[in-house]
Design an enzyme around this catalytic site. Sequence first.
Site, PDB file in Angstrom:
ATOM      1  N   LYS A   1       0.922  -1.231   0.025  1.00 57.49           N
ATOM      2  CA  LYS A   1       0.142   0.029   0.011  1.00 57.49           C
ATOM      3  C   LYS A   1       0.824   1.234  -0.027  1.00 57.49           C
ATOM      4  CE  LYS A   1      -1.870  -1.983   3.971  1.00 57.49           C
ATOM      5  NZ  LYS A   1      -3.557  -1.848   3.957  1.00 57.49           N
TER       6      LYS A   1
ATOM      7  N   THR B   1      -8.965  -0.992   0.908  1.00 57.40           N
ATOM      8  CA  THR B   1      -9.442  -1.970  -0.071  1.00 57.40           C
ATOM      9  C   THR B   1      -8.725  -3.155  -0.417  1.00 57.40           C
ATOM     10  OG1 THR B   1      -8.825  -0.509  -1.975  1.00 57.40           O
ATOM     11  CG2 THR B   1     -11.157  -0.167  -1.236  1.00 57.40           C
TER      12      THR B   1
HETATM   13  C1  LIG Z   1      -6.067  -1.656  -3.811  1.00 59.61           C
HETATM   14  C2  LIG Z   1      -5.109  -0.790  -4.137  1.00 59.61           C
HETATM   15  C3  LIG Z   1      -4.655   0.123  -3.253  1.00 59.61           C
HETATM   16  C4  LIG Z   1      -5.136   0.265  -1.822  1.00 59.61           C
HETATM   17  O1  LIG Z   1      -4.677  -0.123  -0.878  1.00 59.61           O
HETATM   18  P1  LIG Z   1      -5.024  -0.013   0.461  1.00 59.61           P
HETATM   19  O2  LIG Z   1      -4.341  -1.047   1.452  1.00 59.61           O
HETATM   20  O3  LIG Z   1      -6.498  -0.083   0.865  1.00 59.61           O
HETATM   21  O4  LIG Z   1      -4.334   1.237   0.830  1.00 59.61           O
HETATM   22  C5  LIG Z   1      -3.448   0.962  -3.564  1.00 59.61           C
HETATM   23  N1  LIG Z   1      -2.736   0.634  -4.576  1.00 59.61           N
HETATM   24  C6  LIG Z   1      -3.196  -0.287  -5.611  1.00 59.61           C
HETATM   25  C7  LIG Z   1      -2.208  -0.636  -7.044  1.00 59.61           C
HETATM   26  C8  LIG Z   1      -4.162  -0.981  -5.339  1.00 59.61           C
HETATM   27  O5  LIG Z   1      -4.628  -2.047  -6.089  1.00 59.61           O
END
Ligand SMILES: *Cc1c(COP(=O)(O)O)cnc(C)c1O
Length: 902
Positions: A630, A741
């Site tokens: 993330k 997400t």
């Molecule tokens: C889903 C996604 C995120 C969001 O990640 P979180 O752990 O919810 O912050 C960020 N970057 C990419 C490339 C993603 O696919």
Amino acid sequence: MTSIVKPRSYIIKTRFFPFFPFRFFTPLPMTSVIDPSTIGKPRRPRRHVRTLTGYLPDTDEAGEAKWPRGEEKIWRAGTRGVDSDVPSITKSFVNHVQTSLARQAYNLDNLGAYQAAALSVRDSLLVNWNDTQMNYTRKAPKRAYYLSLEFLMGRTLDNALLNLGLKEPYAKGIKGLGFSIEDILEQERDAGLGNGGLGRLAACYLDSAATQELPVWGYGLRYKYGIFQQLISPEGNQLEAPDPWLDNQNPWELPRLDVTYEIRFYGQADRLNDGTGRALWTGGQEVLAVAYDVMIPGYGHRTTNNLRLWESKPKRGFDLNSFNAGNYEAAVESSNSAAAITAVLYPNDHTSFGKELRLKQQYFWTAASLADIIRRFKNLGKPMTKFPEYVAIQLNDTHPTLAIPELMRILIDEEDFDWDTAWQIVTQTFFYTNHTVLPEALEKWPVPLIEHVLPRHLQIIYDINLFFLQSVERKFPGDRDRLARMSLIEEGTPKQVRMAFLACIGSRKVNGVAELHSDLVRTTILKDFVEFEGISKFGNVTNGITPRRWLDQCNPELSALISKTLKLEKDVWLKDLTKLEGLLPFAEEKKFRREWTAIKQRNKERLAHYVQTTLGYTVNTNALFDVQIKRLHEYKRQTLNILGVIHRYLSLKNMTPAQRKKAIPRVVFFAGKAAPAYYIAKLTIRLIVNVARVINNDPETKEYLTLFFLPDYSVSLAEILIPASDISQHISTAGTEASGTSNMKFCLNGGLLLGTVDGANIEIAEEVGEANVFFFGHLTPAVEDIRYQHLYHPVPIETKCPALANVIDQVSQGLFGPGDVYEPLLNTIRQTDYYLLTDDFDSYIAALAMVDEAYADKEEWAKKSIRTTAKMGKFSSDRAIMEYAESYWNLEPTPVPPGPAL
Ligand SMILES: *Cc1c(COP(=O)(O)O)cnc(C)c1O
């Protein structure tokens, strides 16, 4: 179509300037030379459009052609795309190689093959796209527009093939030509027009809206450079390189060079003082917005929606005003600055900087989008008072909030509405989604900056504020503190406009993105507004993810096993994800568990292969795969994770070889980008990389613990990492992660969750049962008190958390390279520890130990994994988008009539 948003006075000025150089020209006060009755009417010249001779228009309600059939000249455009049989696909592919690409069949590389395949698939999308748009035009349903400054789309070809149901024939056709579909898919560059969760959410919502056949368009910016490419230097520092994603041309976009709008910046705004409240905004810079359309196919049917991205261009080759004043250099400069507006995505996640160019991006995009939406609405021939019955506009965070004063400006200055009617229309049209309660992320714009760039909008914002505070004063007479708290203008030097407050009062509904987060919105940042406007305006829509990309595409084997087990075609359960519950009884079957685990194992091997080819390391695929991917941010606490890894390393070092043999081997993966100016986050990356260097080369422990930082996190990399995870970490300080997400993506793929009681983790645990997640850490209500303790009654780390104190000492003393490098990072923990690492470390380590213990029982672990996937139905973005459609936008599915177009 060209729609001109330009007051008449402007036309006069440009006409005369060439003949009267500026210095001889004494400007007259605008209000005295302009007859107010002649301005403000939008000048939208009729297009000279004609119908092609013999064209058969759309069918009537009964599906019958309106024109008699059988006439020779009657025909219809775009009746078919590429047929879905292998020979037709092959033919269309070869055609594109030879014509669109002008290449020879004996001289084709994978990139060329990708482009030919993409163009061929695009032909099919185009037919559906045309029919969808015609269907919307004919049925004139209410439409929703999703305004997002970010759309993190990732790759398109695989998704388009899936949604069209053409994956197999294309794979066959391409194989028949001597290429492999996998190699071809790899050629595509990610469309990285976003930073993280917010942009990926927008992409998932477009997929779901099209899949539910909802008339929803996205509006965004066509950045020339998307999110930067992340490189890691030998010292472990993040380096940023530009992402020229359009360099190979982008087969998925359709330039609409005829759809343009003129967008004004700077200049002056003169109130007309004619009793109408209108003003005249003139002068300044005018920039052209050009539309590019991206087709968004729904899964399993023909609805293909649109994502319209704006590119900025100089209105002319150079700025005429400057040219006339004899300043050629400034003229060229100004044409540069027009193109600069959409040159690059700002790489900040959860932080807001008051940069002028960012403000210009926001206005450019909202003004172009609104002009486009209004033009489309006007084609219906309805009065503007009906606008909210036909248009809903969703504001994805506060980035598009300028749409609120912009619509006021159009209604008052151009459409002659009085203030109250205009405000009524505005507040019935907009909906606002809040994405964070972090103070540094709440957008504020300096008043002097808005005054300079958007003088008319500042007037309108002040007027909105005046009328709003008057109404607050009527409800809470004499409550001056309340007025100061609720004012759109924050006092200070400079004064600042609070965009979240403007978005809130200008919208019909406000929502957060998970239950806990929506509660926090209602009880903290917008508390006064709930008291004033009533609770019913403030709702929740828990985020979701599209199961097409985040299960079927990234984990095809698991998808196939699910279809086989549920005895359902995948197009059934991928559209109704709650069907996954049917997997629950199979958790008890040993044979099924074995199949389930074998797929996880192959996904781990696929990731190991990726690490081998990119980093040159061999990965132990029998180990537990532990993943945190993330954006890098202090609130997400990657630092807690890396300090936990060091703690595990030190423990292993202290064991005898016999004790070590009992340890559960673990491979820890990190990936994520830090904002280029975020010093502490970049230090965390540096620490991770240098800890990896030591640990991965320690012969005593490397069998039991290795660590990888995978550079350049992206949607495509997520698609490899997520299916391979046994456990993933979502360990934000309670109350800081609005939803998350990626937690949903992991759980959908049978990865278990290690997390804090935060964001959507809570709702995931409610669904899958607390027995199947690993929770730790302090809860949200405690956080504020603990921070207060840190400030006013600090306890030394050595006393409070000796294990953590030891880890920090080791880093500081140079176990992972010169320790002084990390002092600023370590000091954030030693000093105020705003994110509660010292408070949560012990329970974090305990939770990791529970994960080890659980993983030792492979059968029980497989059961947990199956149960987790089975209960993820709620987190489909189909559910989320339907909540928006039904409870907010009042939108109906509007299916394209079945069958061939004609
Ligand atoms: C889903 C996604 C995120 C969001 O990640 P979180 O752990 O919810 O912050 C960020 N970057 C990419 C490339 C993603 O696919």
